[in-house]
Scaffold this motif. Structure first.
Motif, PDB file in Angstrom:
ATOM      1  N   ASN A  47       0.899  -1.151   0.009  1.00 57.60           N
ATOM      2  CA  ASN A  47      -0.044  -0.117   0.250  1.00 57.60           C
ATOM      3  C   ASN A  47       0.947   1.396  -0.129  1.00 57.60           C
ATOM      4  O   ASN A  47       0.316   2.299  -0.746  1.00 57.60           O
ATOM      5  CB  ASN A  47      -1.009   0.065   1.266  1.00 57.60           C
ATOM      6  N   THR A  48       1.955   1.368   0.671  1.00 60.17           N
ATOM      7  CA  THR A  48       2.926   2.493   0.653  1.00 60.17           C
ATOM      8  C   THR A  48       3.744   2.647  -0.518  1.00 60.17           C
ATOM      9  O   THR A  48       3.599   3.653  -1.122  1.00 60.17           O
ATOM     10  CB  THR A  48       3.806   2.185   1.811  1.00 60.17           C
ATOM     11  N   LEU A  49       3.904   1.439  -1.139  1.00 62.19           N
ATOM     12  CA  LEU A  49       4.361   1.667  -2.516  1.00 62.19           C
ATOM     13  C   LEU A  49       3.364   2.218  -3.682  1.00 62.19           C
ATOM     14  O   LEU A  49       3.655   3.117  -4.512  1.00 62.19           O
ATOM     15  CB  LEU A  49       5.059   0.402  -3.089  1.00 62.19           C
ATOM     16  N   GLY A  54       2.707   5.899  -3.100  1.00 62.30           N
ATOM     17  CA  GLY A  54       4.033   6.769  -3.450  1.00 62.30           C
ATOM     18  C   GLY A  54       4.129   6.689  -5.044  1.00 62.30           C
ATOM     19  O   GLY A  54       4.961   7.484  -5.537  1.00 62.30           O
ATOM     20  N   GLY A  55       3.049   6.037  -5.767  1.00 58.17           N
ATOM     21  CA  GLY A  55       3.474   5.990  -7.056  1.00 58.17           C
ATOM     22  C   GLY A  55       4.218   5.076  -7.741  1.00 58.17           C
ATOM     23  O   GLY A  55       4.512   5.053  -8.736  1.00 58.17           O
TER      24      GLY A  55
END
Length: 774
Positions: free
Chosen positions: A702-704, A707-708
């Motif tokens: 989800n973080t990746l 962050g696009g």
């Protein structure tokens, strides 16, 4: 070049001392600092660490290189067995350095120069007997890690012992192909290679062709690299090409082809303007925006890439012919400008090579090997001549007025029909055939296999008796990809090896070891929604690799070059690997919208855990996370050494620095395992992170995505992978078995095959031969 040689020695595990001058522009105050005094050498080492293509097979190899400077640290050479000088091409400066080295070098140390333009007799003026006996030229080709050729040149006083030690060092430790040359300007490779290149460029100007036309003819159709003439010059650097050509022109005053080495005016202008090729981001070709432009030799300006469409059409068809000998024949026979240009270049190049004997060497094989190993030609000049037909080519050259040396005339008069025969080759000096001196370890597949037919055969693969109780499995598909026939043969060959042999070797030929699964079959089955058929296909390959893994005889894989996806899964299923040093490996299925489907998830994770002693309680999440990153990021190791560091190969797996010896070495490894009392491994099970691990990896994904760095579909693929590696939601409640992981992998793979975006990625890959980028 000196730094590159140091790096490759370090790749072979050899400690190296790398020395350079003290920076001449440093102030007196700065020169009080050892760091400043060593900065040229340490700077070179820093550049090696960042070099692309990589100079080191693994960055950690840099620890084997000790840096210093000539003024403070030259005494370090006292402990060195081989001293290679690679400084500026100034005779006086080299002579001054050799005077110092003579006082410091051990009596047994071989001292060598990497010069390409200075004569040994001039470099050893004033040196004593011991120095002259130990002195020679070691001419590496750039970049040293990747180029096989090492030209060795002995002086009049070089001892047989020094020659043997240098050859042994190059061949056995560095994996180089050794060619002994005579002490003449640019030796063999650059002398023949530059004559061919400059002949091509002059002929282009004479006939009014374009660089694109020339590269279309002189690349793959001519059994030369795809980079052909002008792209090769861009990679090498026009300054380097100009320097070598000028050296030939200035020193070869009696060479009948001397004017060929004269640099055309438009290239001289390019060099003066600093248009040097890749190093200046522009040479004969230049990328401008998304387009590749070409420098027009007539105007000196860049224009849109073009060329004669008829030449492009004719050469495109020739490039599809797999056999280089057949390709050459059809190239020369092509009517019109393609065949005429090719014949003129080849006839002049072949005749020039023949006329250089015995000036640069007395061996036709030395010239052929120099061009194959130093210039990446598929066939050397005399092999090319044989492919075109010795007699036919001789007659046509005579008809065209091409000058040939007397030894070729005598060969024709002796009714010889080829330069090479079975186990023999023509000796130009003796005027007769002589036995070839072959290294028994460089045995080819065609020679090693026994009998006139394979033990097993289908449309995709064959299994041959290799002797000594070894069965050899080889693929016959395009790029050695894995299809249903290959999968069936893995099962059948493993069963036959258990029944009638003591071991099995997986050995492929062609450019790549194995590029993975045949996507066409997957796309077709998914498009037709043949899910049961697809499920069985996946299961078939999963258990093919598992079948090898638990066979009652040892299986050795011999990967090289691209070993991707299913190719790496083959290695996971083998008991041992004997890899080429230049093996590029990884599980890259995410690039086509999938996860590994041949037990890759299982075996990469199990590899990371196999060294954990039974009974030791560990948190497997760290192992799962690293495996997840390797697969989800499609992490490709750029060497076998790096593959070991990533956990793709075992520390005990073997490496072949010279691919010519890889088949022999793989067979010996298989025999050794069989003779050492082989027993297959016992399956193991591990507690995995389960639901909590899946949740933690979801946070990472989800973080990746936020962050696009990953698309929504990338996230979906990654979470399928996470569920498999964590053993499903119940993975933490019990020791997860291999079969459970394989079921999870199979269903995840199958579900992704049904995703429209994954299907689009697979179709794009099939059409463009590269993955679709988000």
């Amino acid at each position: 070049m000196g730094a590159g040689i140091a790096a490759h020695c370090a790749n072979a595990g050899i400690p190296v001392v790398l020395l350079d001058i003290v920076p001449p522009k440093a102030t007196a105050e700065e020169k009080k600092s050892k760091a400043v005094r060593d900065s040229f050498a340490t700077g070179a080492l820093d550049k090696l660490r960042k070099a692309r293509p990589a100079a080191f097979t693994h960055a950690r190899n840099a620890v084997l290189i000790q840096t210093g400077n000539f003024d403070d640290d030259l005494e370090l050479v006292k402990d060195c067995d081989l001293i290679i000088e690679a400084i500026i091409e100034r005779l006086d400066i080299k002579q001054a350095l050799f005077e110092k080295l003579e006082k410091l070098a051990a009596p047994h140390a071989v001292i060598a120069s990497n010069t390409s333009g200075l004569r040994i007799a001039d470099m050893v003026v004033g040196r004593g007997e011991t120095f002259r006996k130990n002195f020679m030229i070691t001419h590496f080709f750039n970049p040293p890690r990747y180029m096989k050729l090492l030209e060795l040149v002995a002086g009049a006083d070089t001892s047989p012992e020094a020659k043997e030690r240098a050859e042994q060092f190059g061949r056995e430790l560095l994996g180089k192909g050794i060619v002994w040359a005579k002490d003449t300007p640019n030796f063999i490779g650059n002398r023949i290679g530059l004559q061919s290149m400059m002949t091509t460029i002059h002929l282009m100007l004479e006939r009014g062709l374009t660089p694109e036309d020339v590269d279309a003819i002189t690349g793959i159709p001519m059994a030369h690299p795809k980079s052909a003439t002008f792209r090769t010059a861009d990679v090498v650097g026009l300054d380097t090409v100009g320097h070598v050509a000028a050296n030939c022109y200035n020193t070869l005053t009696t060479d009948e082809d001397r004017d060929t080495f004269k640099t055309p005016a438009f290239i001289t202008t390019m060099i003066e303007k600093g248009i040097l090729g890749d190093k200046t981001k522009g040479g004969f070709y230049k990328k401008q925006g998304d387009a590749i432009t070409t420098l027009d030799p007539k105007t000196g300006e860049y224009r849109a890439k073009g060329g004669d469409p008829e030449i492009a059409k004719a050469t495109k068809g020739l490039a599809r012919i797999e056999d280089p000998k057949e390709r050459l024949k059809k190239l020369v026979a092509t009517p019109g400008p393609v065949g005429e240009f090719a014949w003129t270049v080849l006839s002049r190049s072949l005749a020039y090579s023949a006329r250089r004997i015995p000036e640069i060497t007395e061996s036709i094989e030395a010239i052929d090997n120099a061009m194959k190993w130093g210039y990446a030609w598929d066939l050397g000049p005399f092999e090319t001549w044989d492919a075109l037909g010795f007699v036919e080519t001789y007659d046509r050259m005579k008809k065209d007025g091409v000058a040939l040396p007397a030894w070729v005339d005598k060969m024709k008069a002796a009714n010889a029909t080829a330069f090479y025969g079975e186990g023999k080759l023509w000796d130009p000096i003796r005027g007769e055939f002589a036995p070839r001196k072959l290294d028994a370890r460089e045995i080819t597949w065609e020679v090693m296999r026994k009998g006139g037919a394979p033990v097993l055969k289908n449309a995709g693969a064959e299994a041959w008796d290799l002797g000594d109780g070894v069965l050899g499995l080889t693929f016959k598909t395009k790029a050695n990809s894995i299809d249903s026939d290959v999968i069936k043969m893995i099962h059948d060959a493993t069963a036959r090896a258990e029944q009638d042999f003591a071991s099995m070797v997986i050995w492929n030929q062609g450019e790549f070891f194995c590029v993975g699964a045949n996507l066409f079959a997957v796309v077709m089955a998914a498009g037709a929604k043949q899910w049961d058929q697809l499920r069985e296909m996946i299961r078939g390959y999963q258990y093919a690799t598992q079948r090898m893994k638990y066979a009652t005889v040892p299986v050795v894989a011999a990967p090289y070059n691209m070993t991707l996806g299913g190719g790496l899964e083959l290695c996971f299923g083998s008991d041992a690997v004997q890899a080429a040093s230049e093996t590029y490996s990884g599980l890259v299925e995410v690039g086509v919208g999938l996860i590994p489907g041949g037990a890759g998830t299982l075996n990469m994770l199990w590899r990371s855990l196999e060294a954990v002693p039974e009974g030791v309680e560990i948190d497997t999440y760290a192992f799962v996370t690293q495996t997840f990153k390797n697969i989800a990021l499609a992490k490709v190791a750029t060497s076998f050494e790096e593959g070991k560091a990533f956990g793709y190969f075992r520390p005990t797996d073997g490496v072949s620095f010279d691919r010519a010896r890889q088949l022999h070495e793989a067979k010996q490894r298989a025999i050794g395992l069989a003779n050492a009392g082989y027993h297959p491994p016992v399956p193991r099970a591990y507690k995995l992170p389960g639901e909590s691990g899946i949740a933690t990896l979801r946070m990472l994904v989800n973080t990746l995505h936020a962050g696009g760095y990953a698309s929504e579909h990338d996230g979906k693929i990654s979470m399928k992978l996470a569920e498999v590696l964590c053993g499903g939601v119940t993975g933490s409640t019990h020791a997860v078995t291999e079969d459970e992981i394989l079921t999870l992998e199979r269903e995840a793979f199958l579900s992704l095959c049904g995703e429209p975006l994954s299907q689009a990625r697979m179709q794009y890959m099939l059409q463009n031969n590269k993955p679709l980028r988000n």
